[in-house]
Design a protein around this motif. Structure first.
Motif, PDB file in Angstrom:
ATOM      1  N   ILE A   6       0.847  -1.195   0.000  1.00 29.28           N
ATOM      2  CA  ILE A   6       0.000   0.000   0.000  1.00 29.28           C
ATOM      3  C   ILE A   6       0.877   1.238   0.000  1.00 29.28           C
ATOM      4  O   ILE A   6       1.980   1.236   0.534  1.00 29.28           O
ATOM      5  CB  ILE A   6      -0.945   0.065   1.221  1.00 29.28           C
ATOM      6  N   GLU A   7       0.403   2.292  -0.590  1.00 31.62           N
ATOM      7  CA  GLU A   7       0.974   3.636  -0.583  1.00 31.62           C
ATOM      8  C   GLU A   7       2.360   3.721  -1.212  1.00 31.62           C
ATOM      9  O   GLU A   7       2.582   4.528  -2.071  1.00 31.62           O
ATOM     10  CB  GLU A   7       1.008   4.215   0.847  1.00 31.62           C
ATOM     11  N   TRP A  31     -14.935  -3.935   7.618  1.00 35.76           N
ATOM     12  CA  TRP A  31     -14.069  -2.855   7.151  1.00 35.76           C
ATOM     13  C   TRP A  31     -12.893  -2.652   8.107  1.00 35.76           C
ATOM     14  O   TRP A  31     -11.761  -2.435   7.670  1.00 35.76           O
ATOM     15  CB  TRP A  31     -14.859  -1.544   7.006  1.00 35.76           C
ATOM     16  N   PHE A  35      -8.833  -2.481   7.571  1.00 44.52           N
ATOM     17  CA  PHE A  35      -8.186  -1.190   7.815  1.00 44.52           C
ATOM     18  C   PHE A  35      -7.102  -1.259   8.894  1.00 44.52           C
ATOM     19  O   PHE A  35      -6.032  -0.673   8.751  1.00 44.52           O
ATOM     20  CB  PHE A  35      -9.236  -0.141   8.203  1.00 44.52           C
ATOM     21  N   LYS A  38      -3.416  -1.809   8.269  1.00 50.32           N
ATOM     22  CA  LYS A  38      -2.712  -0.632   7.748  1.00 50.32           C
ATOM     23  C   LYS A  38      -2.184   0.229   8.893  1.00 50.32           C
ATOM     24  O   LYS A  38      -1.075   0.758   8.834  1.00 50.32           O
ATOM     25  CB  LYS A  38      -3.642   0.167   6.837  1.00 50.32           C
ATOM     26  N   PHE A  60      -5.541   6.203   7.871  1.00 53.60           N
ATOM     27  CA  PHE A  60      -6.784   6.748   7.318  1.00 53.60           C
ATOM     28  C   PHE A  60      -6.490   7.786   6.242  1.00 53.60           C
ATOM     29  O   PHE A  60      -7.145   7.820   5.199  1.00 53.60           O
ATOM     30  CB  PHE A  60      -7.633   7.352   8.436  1.00 53.60           C
ATOM     31  N   ARG A  62      -4.141   7.867   4.246  1.00 57.55           N
ATOM     32  CA  ARG A  62      -3.614   7.229   3.036  1.00 57.55           C
ATOM     33  C   ARG A  62      -4.715   6.544   2.211  1.00 57.55           C
ATOM     34  O   ARG A  62      -4.457   6.083   1.104  1.00 57.55           O
ATOM     35  CB  ARG A  62      -2.542   6.209   3.400  1.00 57.55           C
ATOM     36  N   LEU A  63      -5.933   6.461   2.746  1.00 57.72           N
ATOM     37  CA  LEU A  63      -7.022   5.823   2.006  1.00 57.72           C
ATOM     38  C   LEU A  63      -7.406   6.664   0.794  1.00 57.72           C
ATOM     39  O   LEU A  63      -7.368   7.883   0.820  1.00 57.72           O
ATOM     40  CB  LEU A  63      -8.249   5.632   2.915  1.00 57.72           C
ATOM     41  N   ARG A  64      -7.792   5.980  -0.244  1.00 63.67           N
ATOM     42  CA  ARG A  64      -8.217   6.648  -1.477  1.00 63.67           C
ATOM     43  C   ARG A  64      -9.692   7.050  -1.365  1.00 63.67           C
ATOM     44  O   ARG A  64     -10.256   7.071  -0.297  1.00 63.67           O
ATOM     45  CB  ARG A  64      -7.997   5.705  -2.659  1.00 63.67           C
ATOM     46  N   VAL A  67     -12.524   8.676   0.891  1.00 56.37           N
ATOM     47  CA  VAL A  67     -11.921   9.471   1.957  1.00 56.37           C
ATOM     48  C   VAL A  67     -11.236  10.713   1.408  1.00 56.37           C
ATOM     49  O   VAL A  67     -11.440  11.821   1.914  1.00 56.37           O
ATOM     50  CB  VAL A  67     -10.936   8.616   2.778  1.00 56.37           C
ATOM     51  N   GLU A  68     -10.429  10.581   0.352  1.00 56.00           N
ATOM     52  CA  GLU A  68      -9.726  11.739  -0.193  1.00 56.00           C
ATOM     53  C   GLU A  68     -10.705  12.811  -0.672  1.00 56.00           C
ATOM     54  O   GLU A  68     -10.429  14.011  -0.550  1.00 56.00           O
ATOM     55  CB  GLU A  68      -8.759  11.319  -1.302  1.00 56.00           C
ATOM     56  N   GLU A 150     -15.426   3.309   6.536  1.00 59.81           N
ATOM     57  CA  GLU A 150     -14.637   4.539   6.540  1.00 59.81           C
ATOM     58  C   GLU A 150     -15.444   5.776   6.917  1.00 59.81           C
ATOM     59  O   GLU A 150     -14.908   6.730   7.482  1.00 59.81           O
ATOM     60  CB  GLU A 150     -13.929   4.740   5.195  1.00 59.81           C
TER      61      GLU A 150
END
Length: 178
Positions: A6-7, A31, A35, A38, A60, A62-64, A67-68, A150
């Motif tokens: 991830i990331e 979920w 999560f 991570k 959190f 770093r979530l796409r 969330v972003e 999320e």
């Protein structure tokens, strides 16, 4: 145990949470079970022996999507927030001696290269602040009569935000909740 990246290439995340590290009720929320590894990885990649609320925040952030998108709507500079968290994590390490620096460095290196971080780098505990974030997310999910996802982390994440937070009603609106 299978792993996923991830990331960035240096962050290896196990597919399962560390056994008996988190409250038993976490297993009832699918979920969360995807999560929390991570957050554990963030702790291990900092050389920590405990997972704290900063690690949950960093995972959190770093979530796409979605969330972003929520942070963009709030006008939050997520990149700067992540950088500030990394600085805070680095400055709050209790190393004390050169031997402690070396030990943390070994943990960081192992966390970034191991195929089995849960077994090779077990965390000793989850901090009270991290438990507080989980409990707040749980109460938000219980309010909605669903399992945590999320959407329910926006309230505890913004609760720890250093620059103030929007009203809970606004967070619920942004995340499509009643």
């Amino acid at each position: 145990m299978s792993t996923q990246i991830i990331e960035n290439q240096s962050t290896i995340v196990a597919s399962h949470v560390q056994h008996e590290l988190w409250p038993a009720w976490v297993n009832q929320h699918p979920w969360l079970t995807t999560f929390l590894p991570k957050a554990e990885a963030e702790a291990r990649n900092q050389g920590f022996e405990a997972c704290d609320h900063f690690c949950i925040q960093l995972a959190f952030l770093r979530l796409r999507t979605p969330v972003e998108d929520w942070f963009r709507e709030l006008g939050v500079n997520v990149v700067q927030w992540r950088e500030d968290l990394l600085v805070a994590l680095g400055s709050n390490l209790d190393k004390g001696t050169l031997n402690r620096y070396i030990e943390v460095g070994k943990r960081i290196q192992l966390a970034r290269t191991t195929e089995n971080p849960v077994d090779e780098l077990p965390l000793q505990r989850v901090t009270a602040e991290a438990h507080g974030m989980l409990d707040l997310a749980k109460s938000e999910a219980e309010r909605d009569h669903v399992a945590i996802d999320e959407r329910h982390f926006m309230v505890p994440i913004m609760d720890w935000h250093p620059f103030g937070e929007p009203a809970i009603e606004e967070l619920r609106r942004i995340t499509g909740r009643k």
